[in-house]
Design an enzyme around this catalytic site. Structure first.
Site, PDB file in Angstrom:
ATOM      1  N   GLY A 174      36.895  38.569  43.829  1.00  0.00           N
ATOM      2  CA  GLY A 174      35.271  40.162  43.311  1.00  0.00           C
ATOM      3  C   GLY A 174      36.210  40.638  43.389  1.00  0.00           C
ATOM      4  O   GLY A 174      36.551  41.132  42.700  1.00  0.00           O
ATOM      5  N   ALA A 175      35.464  41.946  43.266  1.00  0.00           N
ATOM      6  CA  ALA A 175      35.369  43.149  42.566  1.00  0.00           C
ATOM      7  C   ALA A 175      35.029  42.721  41.072  1.00  0.00           C
ATOM      8  O   ALA A 175      36.625  43.205  40.483  1.00  0.00           O
ATOM      9  CB  ALA A 175      36.656  43.998  43.038  1.00  0.00           C
ATOM     10  N   ARG A 177      41.838  46.225  40.757  1.00  0.00           N
ATOM     11  CA  ARG A 177      42.773  46.962  41.732  1.00  0.00           C
ATOM     12  C   ARG A 177      42.295  48.226  41.358  1.00  0.00           C
ATOM     13  O   ARG A 177      42.953  50.044  41.796  1.00  0.00           O
ATOM     14  CB  ARG A 177      44.314  46.610  41.531  1.00  0.00           C
ATOM     15  CG  ARG A 177      44.630  46.011  42.816  1.00  0.00           C
ATOM     16  CD  ARG A 177      46.069  45.197  42.520  1.00  0.00           C
ATOM     17  NE  ARG A 177      46.306  43.678  43.546  1.00  0.00           N
ATOM     18  CZ  ARG A 177      46.750  43.589  44.053  1.00  0.00           C
ATOM     19  NH1 ARG A 177      46.994  45.232  44.757  1.00  0.00           N
ATOM     20  NH2 ARG A 177      46.644  42.561  45.180  1.00  0.00           N
ATOM     21  N   SER A 221      41.401  45.352  35.802  1.00  0.00           N
ATOM     22  CA  SER A 221      41.794  45.057  36.967  1.00  0.00           C
ATOM     23  C   SER A 221      41.133  45.154  38.440  1.00  0.00           C
ATOM     24  O   SER A 221      40.646  46.359  38.038  1.00  0.00           O
ATOM     25  CB  SER A 221      43.277  45.279  37.578  1.00  0.00           C
ATOM     26  OG  SER A 221      43.840  45.183  38.579  1.00  0.00           O
ATOM     27  N   GLN A 231      47.400  35.449  50.676  1.00  0.00           N
ATOM     28  CA  GLN A 231      48.768  35.803  49.507  1.00  0.00           C
ATOM     29  C   GLN A 231      49.218  37.136  49.560  1.00  0.00           C
ATOM     30  O   GLN A 231      49.812  37.872  48.780  1.00  0.00           O
ATOM     31  CB  GLN A 231      48.010  35.326  48.265  1.00  0.00           C
ATOM     32  CG  GLN A 231      46.441  35.744  48.128  1.00  0.00           C
ATOM     33  CD  GLN A 231      45.843  35.617  46.949  1.00  0.00           C
ATOM     34  OE1 GLN A 231      45.140  34.475  46.448  1.00  0.00           O
ATOM     35  NE2 GLN A 231      45.813  36.540  45.367  1.00  0.00           N
ATOM     36  N   GLY A 254      36.661  41.605  32.528  1.00  0.00           N
ATOM     37  CA  GLY A 254      37.853  40.469  32.901  1.00  0.00           C
ATOM     38  C   GLY A 254      37.473  39.748  33.258  1.00  0.00           C
ATOM     39  O   GLY A 254      37.019  38.123  32.470  1.00  0.00           O
ATOM     40  N   HIS A 255      36.860  39.281  34.406  1.00  0.00           N
ATOM     41  CA  HIS A 255      36.110  37.836  35.062  1.00  0.00           C
ATOM     42  C   HIS A 255      35.138  37.382  34.064  1.00  0.00           C
ATOM     43  O   HIS A 255      35.416  36.120  34.151  1.00  0.00           O
ATOM     44  CB  HIS A 255      35.919  38.636  36.168  1.00  0.00           C
ATOM     45  CG  HIS A 255      36.896  39.279  37.386  1.00  0.00           C
ATOM     46  ND1 HIS A 255      37.097  40.362  37.487  1.00  0.00           N
ATOM     47  CD2 HIS A 255      37.969  38.240  38.236  1.00  0.00           C
ATOM     48  CE1 HIS A 255      38.117  40.408  39.082  1.00  0.00           C
ATOM     49  NE2 HIS A 255      38.686  39.398  39.291  1.00  0.00           N
TER      50      HIS A 255
HETATM   51  O1  PAF Z   1      43.974  35.920  40.181  1.00  0.00           O
HETATM   52  C1  PAF Z   1      43.013  35.853  41.686  1.00  0.00           C
HETATM   53  O2  PAF Z   1      42.477  36.870  42.017  1.00  0.00           O
HETATM   54  C2  PAF Z   1      43.888  35.337  42.697  1.00  0.00           C
HETATM   55  O3  PAF Z   1      44.929  35.146  43.299  1.00  0.00           O
HETATM   56  C3  PAF Z   1      42.757  33.968  43.184  1.00  0.00           C
HETATM   57  C4  PAF Z   1      43.579  32.361  41.555  1.00  0.00           C
HETATM   58  C5  PAF Z   1      41.513  34.131  43.215  1.00  0.00           C
HETATM   59  C6  PAF Z   1      43.294  33.176  44.005  1.00  0.00           C
HETATM   60  O4  PAF Z   1      42.797  33.864  45.394  1.00  0.00           O
END
Ligand code: PAF
Length: 280
Positions: A31-32, A187, A185, A61, A36-37
């Site tokens: 999300g966010a 972040r 990013s 993670q 890039g996404h």
């Molecule tokens: O790159 C990310 O946003 C994360 O590491 C992913 C691949 C969605 C796994 O949680």
């Protein structure tokens, strides 16, 4: 766009697409969403794939509780963006839906997960591999799209796909940058306008290192100078700057041949940890 929060209903919906032999492209995210996404989603759409995006901030993670807590969450805006670009399906499960019981599985990728990010974020890639494997089982995509910005993650996911025989094609999509070069990013949302400008130094350091290396210098020779350059501001702290083989992630000292190396950087701007890389 169809939105699913439960594995069962998503799987039932996607089964119909599978039966109709409609190829599925998958973009897993936390999300966010930013440009890039959207470029990952565009890459899937460009191939004419039925495109599924997931948004899941994966607790497994994060090796740092405050990083997980502070990770930006912008669900309403993300849904709007995905609707606007014509994403077909959004999967947005809760942590309880994904981790119905405490996971027992640990992944290790010798040589790949103990360097760079792995050295600073113990357990991170095991958590990434676990959730990506789960999501691949849930969505069963034909193609999956990841950002080149997380090059080490991409390399590890490639190993995961090979090791577990996932029947899909992986794609690494080039990093999207702000006009000034800052890698996009999620972040970055946490950076003040002032620190967003300071964060540019990561890309500048990569480009400076690349120029020196292409001039025949070695990493050992240039590292002290580059660290001083990058940490010129007290808010910047570099964790690593590594030149590595882009497939095995083994670190190397010089550029002998081009097209198989990656130069990676990570560090902090204030409280926010950022990574970036360039392929050489
Ligand atoms: O790159 C990310 O946003 C994360 O590491 C992913 C691949 C969605 C796994 O949680």
């Amino acid at each position: 766009m169809d939105i699913f929060r439960e594995i069962k209903t998503l799987k039932a919906f996607l089964r119909k697409k599978k039966l109709a032999q409609i190829p599925i492209g998958f973009v897993p995210t936390m999300g966010a969403l930013h440009a890039g996404h959207l470029s990952l989603l565009a890459a899937s759409q460009k191939q004419g794939l039925f495109t599924v995006c997931s948004i899941f901030v994966n607790p497994a993670q994060f090796n740092n509780a405050s990083d997980l807590l502070n990770y930006p969450r912008t669900e309403n805006r993300d849904v709007e963006l995905l609707e606007k670009i014509g994403c077909d399906v959004l999967f947005i499960p809760s942590a309880e839906e994904i981790y119905q019981q405490k996971p027992g599985l640990n992944f290790s990728f010798p040589g790949l997960d103990n360097v760079m990010e792995g050295a600073f974020r113990p357990g991170h890639f095991s958590g990434v591999a676990l959730v990506v494997a789960k999501l691949f089982h849930i969505v069963e995509p034909d193609h999956a799209f990841f950002g080149q910005k997380d090059w080490q993650q991409f390399t590890i996911i490639r190993q995961l796909v090979d090791d577990l025989n996932f029947n899909l094609t992986l794609h690494a999509v080039p990093t999207m940058r702000e006009e000034n070069g800052l890698a996009m990013s999620s972040r970055n949302e946490r950076l003040s306008p002032e620190n967003k400008i300071k964060a540019l130094v990561f890309f500048q350091t990569l480009k400076l290192a690349e120029a020196e290396l292409l001039n025949g210098k070695t990493m050992v020779e240039i590292l002290p100078k580059l660290k001083t350059f990058a940490e010129n501001d007290q808010d910047i702290k570099i964790e690593y700057l590594t030149l590595a083989n882009r497939y095995t992630l083994e670190s190397v000292n010089t550029i002998k041949e081009k097209n198989h190396l990656v130069l990676c950087i990570a560090g902090f701007v204030g409280e926010v940890r950022l990574i970036d890389n360039i392929l050489i």
